[in-house]
Write a protein that holds these residues in place. Structure first.
Motif, PDB file in Angstrom:
ATOM      1  N   VAL A 105      31.238  18.174 -26.630  1.00  0.00           N
ATOM      2  CA  VAL A 105      30.740  19.548 -27.009  1.00  0.00           C
ATOM      3  C   VAL A 105      29.972  19.731 -25.602  1.00  0.00           C
ATOM      4  O   VAL A 105      29.181  18.909 -24.966  1.00  0.00           O
ATOM      5  N   ARG A 106      30.546  21.190 -24.943  1.00  0.00           N
ATOM      6  CA  ARG A 106      29.728  21.748 -24.011  1.00  0.00           C
ATOM      7  C   ARG A 106      28.685  22.580 -23.705  1.00  0.00           C
ATOM      8  O   ARG A 106      29.865  23.887 -24.647  1.00  0.00           O
ATOM      9  N   GLN A 107      28.192  23.201 -23.113  1.00  0.00           N
ATOM     10  CA  GLN A 107      27.634  24.245 -23.120  1.00  0.00           C
ATOM     11  C   GLN A 107      28.188  24.913 -22.145  1.00  0.00           C
ATOM     12  O   GLN A 107      28.508  24.072 -21.645  1.00  0.00           O
ATOM     13  N   THR A 108      28.533  26.013 -21.574  1.00  0.00           N
ATOM     14  CA  THR A 108      29.502  27.300 -21.313  1.00  0.00           C
ATOM     15  C   THR A 108      28.255  28.021 -20.417  1.00  0.00           C
ATOM     16  O   THR A 108      27.475  28.958 -21.110  1.00  0.00           O
ATOM     17  N   GLY A 109      27.656  27.444 -19.348  1.00  0.00           N
ATOM     18  CA  GLY A 109      27.239  27.926 -18.323  1.00  0.00           C
ATOM     19  C   GLY A 109      27.783  29.625 -17.802  1.00  0.00           C
ATOM     20  O   GLY A 109      28.801  29.649 -17.575  1.00  0.00           O
ATOM     21  N   SER A 114      27.813  22.550 -19.060  1.00  0.00           N
ATOM     22  CA  SER A 114      27.441  20.876 -18.956  1.00  0.00           C
ATOM     23  C   SER A 114      28.211  20.023 -18.847  1.00  0.00           C
ATOM     24  O   SER A 114      29.352  20.128 -19.551  1.00  0.00           O
ATOM     25  N   ARG A 115      27.495  19.376 -18.826  1.00  0.00           N
ATOM     26  CA  ARG A 115      27.802  17.558 -19.216  1.00  0.00           C
ATOM     27  C   ARG A 115      28.188  17.796 -20.243  1.00  0.00           C
ATOM     28  O   ARG A 115      28.027  18.172 -21.220  1.00  0.00           O
ATOM     29  N   ALA A 116      29.653  16.363 -20.706  1.00  0.00           N
ATOM     30  CA  ALA A 116      30.206  16.591 -22.388  1.00  0.00           C
ATOM     31  C   ALA A 116      28.734  15.836 -23.611  1.00  0.00           C
ATOM     32  O   ALA A 116      28.121  14.484 -22.734  1.00  0.00           O
TER      33      ALA A 116
END
Length: 123
Positions: A105-109, A114-116
């Motif tokens: 899971v990555r946060q989409t900025g 983000s890194r996973a």
């Protein structure tokens, strides 16, 4: 190049790759998987923020991005989300070929993902 008074020869040269890490939001943390009756798996994680870390009023920290978005990847299949959780149904698990499942899971900025944060589910 670095050069100082005590250097007797040519300056020291170092190469650095600029990755733009400050453009990425912090990666999510505490990725968990809860096995439910019927074979479903509830995935959950906690987002982090670049705009604050202190819960002064008992509420959540400010998001620090234009919207809350995540990219969940399970065995290479991408699922865009706008909440920090996902119900991974038994039917979807079967369609993905069965365990083991590699979950990331990555946060989409606003500027970069983000890194996973990853988790391997064996069953």
């Amino acid at each position: 190049m670095a050069e100082g008074l005590g250097d007797a020869g040519a300056p020291v040269v170092a190469s650095v790759t600029i990755e733009g890490a400050m453009l990425r939001p912090p990666s999510p943390v505490h990725l968990t998987a809860e096995h439910l009756a019927g074979g479903d798996i509830r995935l959950a994680w906690v987002r982090r923020s670049r705009d604050g870390w202190d819960w002064r009023d008992g509420g959540d920290v400010p998001l620090g991005e234009d919207a809350e978005r995540y990219l969940l990847t399970i065995n290479g299949r991408a699922v865009p989300l706008d909440t920090p959780g996902y119900l991974y149904s038994a039917a979807a698990q079967a369609a993905d070929g069965g365990a083991p499942f590699i979950v990331a899971v990555r946060q989409t900025g606003m500027f970069a993902p983000s890194r996973a944060t990853t988790l391997t589910l064996s069953s």
